[in-house]
Motif scaffolding. Structure first.
Motif, PDB file in Angstrom:
ATOM      1  N   ARG A  44     -39.291   7.036  -6.881  1.00 58.14           N
ATOM      2  CA  ARG A  44     -39.801   5.433  -7.645  1.00 58.14           C
ATOM      3  C   ARG A  44     -39.136   4.576  -7.996  1.00 58.14           C
ATOM      4  N   GLU A  45     -37.418   4.592  -8.154  1.00 58.66           N
ATOM      5  CA  GLU A  45     -36.854   3.078  -8.249  1.00 58.66           C
ATOM      6  C   GLU A  45     -36.662   2.837  -7.053  1.00 58.66           C
ATOM      7  N   ASP A  49     -43.150   5.811  -4.902  1.00 58.20           N
ATOM      8  CA  ASP A  49     -44.586   6.944  -5.798  1.00 58.20           C
ATOM      9  C   ASP A  49     -45.463   7.750  -5.102  1.00 58.20           C
ATOM     10  N   ALA A  53     -44.180  13.077 -10.513  1.00 60.78           N
ATOM     11  CA  ALA A  53     -43.629  12.554 -11.223  1.00 60.78           C
ATOM     12  C   ALA A  53     -43.014  13.558 -12.214  1.00 60.78           C
ATOM     13  N   ALA A 144     -49.579  11.236  -0.354  1.00 61.48           N
ATOM     14  CA  ALA A 144     -48.636  11.883  -1.055  1.00 61.48           C
ATOM     15  C   ALA A 144     -48.319  13.015  -0.717  1.00 61.48           C
TER      16      ALA A 144
END
Length: 266
Positions: A44-45, A49, A53, A144
């Motif tokens: 995510r960083e 995304d 999470a 996703a």
């Protein structure tokens, strides 16, 4: 909604053990959660995304992840998840995962699962199980990836090969007919997946052989599960034609290697 939450169906490894509670999903934590969770957060960083999470671990050995909204296809797979646009979007999503993952250091001290891992190893974490049940769609496009339980270091091309097995699919027509819509053009679809991912010419030339290698690894994985007496894998093996199906599938792949190579390169 039960006291356990809403049961989420799909997959075989954690069948019947995954529940949604509001915006969280609770499922059995993999043994390497201590390394996998930081990896998911690092993705995510680095701009990816499109994965759950991690939120935390419970005292009874379960993990909590954010719920990813959307549609997930279950077998037998419907027409909407096998369109050319859907296939191309799967390739693009996998490329995004790899681009972000290339910037994340893999914890070499962790015991990553070897069941579906690239025998050649690698410095990047591959998902290794990008099957339709593990891809969340929105508006007909792959949005996703979920279920990173089989993630392990490997080559990006290995992940593409494993993905191709499920999405083209790289199955002989008899085997494919049991789970997939009729009329899918395997060579053309393999090209679409490669285009969506953006494979280089050398990678395209290598891909058919890597798919054959990945198929052998998957067969070994099933054999181990059957030897352990897994009811789900014993049932699936019996219902889908036993080892004769695997023999037929592997023969078909070898016989059509040149056809797939030509489709990828021309």
């Amino acid at each position: 909604m039960t006291a356990e939450g809403e049961a989420l169906v799909g997959g075989m490894v954690n069948a019947g053990a995954v529940f949604r509670r509001g915006e969280l999903v609770e499922r059995p934590a993999p043994p390497n959660a201590g390394a996998l969770h930081p990896y998911l957060l690092a993705l995510r960083e680095h701009g990816f995304d499109a994965a759950p999470a991690p939120v935390g671990l419970t005292a009874d050995g379960r993990e909590q992840l954010t719920f990813v909204p959307g549609d997930v296809a279950l077998p037998p797979f419907p027409d909407w998840v096998m369109t050319k646009a859907a296939l191309r979007s799967v390739g693009s999503l996998l490329r995004r995962l790899h681009e972000a993952g290339a910037a994340v250091a893999v914890d070499t001290r962790a015991e990553w699962p070897r069941h579906l891992a690239d025998p050649a190893g690698g410095t990047m974490l591959c998902h290794n199980d990008v099957c339709p049940e593990n891809v969340v769609f929105r508006d007909g496009r792959a949005a996703a990836l979920i279920d990173f339980d089989m993630a392990a270091p490997g080559r990006p091309l290995w992940d593409v090969a494993m993905t191709a097995r499920y999405w083209v699919p790289m199955l002989d027509p008899v085997s494919a007919a049991a789970l997939y819509p009729a009329g899918l053009d395997a060579p053309a679809r393999l090209r679409i997946l490669a285009d969506g991912y953006g494979l280089s010419t050398p990678e395209r030339a290598e891909l058919p052989g890597v798919i054959e290698q990945a198929t052998e690894v998957c067969r070994t994985f099933v054999a181990h599960r059957v030897a352990e007496g897994s009811p789900l894998y014993l049932q699936a093996l019996a219902e889908r034609g036993g080892w004769e199906r695997w023999n037929r599938m592997q023969t078909w792949l070898a016989d059509h290697r040149e056809t797939f190579t030509t489709a990828l390169l021309n």
